[in-house]
Scaffold this active site. Structure first.
Site, mmCIF file in Angstrom:
data_model
loop_
_atom_site.group_PDB
_atom_site.id
_atom_site.type_symbol
_atom_site.label_atom_id
_atom_site.label_comp_id
_atom_site.label_asym_id
_atom_site.label_seq_id
_atom_site.Cartn_x
_atom_site.Cartn_y
_atom_site.Cartn_z
ATOM 1 N N PRO A 186 18.594 42.790 68.795
ATOM 2 C CA PRO A 186 17.366 42.583 69.573
ATOM 3 C C PRO A 186 16.487 41.507 68.941
ATOM 4 O O PRO A 186 16.298 41.486 67.723
ATOM 5 C CB PRO A 186 16.691 43.960 69.524
ATOM 6 C CG PRO A 186 17.800 44.926 69.305
ATOM 7 C CD PRO A 186 18.786 44.202 68.443
ATOM 8 N N GLU A 187 15.976 40.615 69.785
ATOM 9 C CA GLU A 187 15.117 39.532 69.319
ATOM 10 C C GLU A 187 13.672 39.847 69.707
ATOM 11 O O GLU A 187 13.371 40.951 70.184
ATOM 12 C CB GLU A 187 15.607 38.212 69.903
ATOM 13 C CG GLU A 187 17.060 37.904 69.528
ATOM 14 C CD GLU A 187 17.593 36.618 70.137
ATOM 15 O OE1 GLU A 187 16.786 35.696 70.400
ATOM 16 O OE2 GLU A 187 18.815 36.522 70.360
ATOM 17 N N ARG A 236 26.177 51.925 64.813
ATOM 18 C CA ARG A 236 26.880 51.392 63.636
ATOM 19 C C ARG A 236 26.100 51.558 62.337
ATOM 20 O O ARG A 236 26.512 51.072 61.292
ATOM 21 C CB ARG A 236 27.236 49.923 63.876
ATOM 22 C CG ARG A 236 28.196 49.746 65.060
ATOM 23 C CD ARG A 236 28.539 48.300 65.327
ATOM 24 N NE ARG A 236 29.321 47.719 64.229
ATOM 25 C CZ ARG A 236 29.733 46.447 64.204
ATOM 26 N NH1 ARG A 236 29.442 45.645 65.225
ATOM 27 N NH2 ARG A 236 30.429 45.988 63.199
#
Length: 266
Positions: free
Chosen positions: A2-3, A108
């Site tokens: 996510p940016e 993850r």
């Protein structure tokens, strides 16, 4: 990962959903995402804390709490915040005073949760560059002037500008008609001005459409962001350019897949 637009979307949604609520209970399903504190101290310190404010720095979310503490959440590659959650896929669940659960999911386990006395004192925070929205054009062109670096990797360098990643660097460069391997200090004044404008316009549009759900990113509600349908080059290899119909190309640049139009971007 996510940016800025995705993290800012979540910040705004959290602000509406959980501000003023108390953390009644913390349930840790996997302690690997908790950094710097033991699981026991993390739980104990958060219990009965009230959420006063939701901040963002670059790609980092910061919960300002009362008593005076800060919970920082770095979503990294697969982190998600879901509210109301059900704790089924959660790594850490926060039960709030309204009876609902705020879940931190992370397939993850790359994400990082920290409880800090002062988030600004952390070295990785101090090393972040300015946010795009905090820059003037004069400051931006001054930053580019001495950089003998390819422009795409430079835009993704968090020590240069914080918040821009692979998606929005590619999109902004396309909109500014700049080839991603151009050297930053070789851009003309007109190109620098175009890039400055397109960075801001691209990020604002992505926020408007709640971000881009490419991999694991979801809004706070669990819904995907809608900005993918407005991508002009990212993940469009072989598809016709929306401006000139030339097939979009993909190259590897600084270890990242880079999408561009070989006709429009010079």
């Amino acid at each position: 990962m996510p940016e800025l637009p995705e993290v800012e979307t979540i910040r705004r949604e959290l602000e509406k959903a959980v501000l003023g609520k108390k953390i009644i209970e913390v349930i840790v399903h996997n302690s690997r995402v908790i950094k710097e504190l033991s699981q026991e101290d993390f739980i104990k310190s958060l219990k009965n804390a009230t959420i006063k404010n939701i901040l963002r720095k670059g790609k980092l979310l910061i919960f300002e709490l009362s008593p005076e503490k800060f919970l920082t959440i770095h979503l990294k590659l697969t982190g998600q915040l879901i509210y109301p959650g059900d704790a089924k896929r959660s790594r850490v669940s926060f039960k709030l005073s309204d009876g609902n659960i705020l879940d931190f999911n992370d397939l993850r386990l790359f994400g990082e949760l920290r409880l800090l006395d002062d988030w600004r004192s952390k070295k990785f925070i101090q090393e972040l560059g300015p946010e795009p929205f905090d820059l003037t054009f004069f400051k931006f062109k001054e930053m580019l002037a001495t950089k003998k670096t390819k422009i795409k990797p430079l835009l993704m360098d968090q020590a240069f500008i914080s918040g821009i990643g692979n998606i929005y660097a590619a999109e902004a460069l396309f909109r500014a008609k700049i080839y991603p391997e151009r050297l930053a200090n070789g851009l003309s004044e007109i190109e620098k001005e175009a890039l400055f404008k397109e960075i801001n316009d691209t990020l604002n549009e992505a926020i408007k459409y709640k971000g881009s759900s490419i991999d694991q990113y979801l809004q706070l509600s669990g819904s995907p962001g809608d900005y993918v349908k407005y991508h002009k080059v990212y993940d469009r290899k072989g598809k016709p350019c929306l401006a000139c119909k030339t097939p979009i190309k993909r190259i590897s640049l600084a270890g990242r897949g880079t999408y561009f139009c070989p006709c429009c971007q010079k």
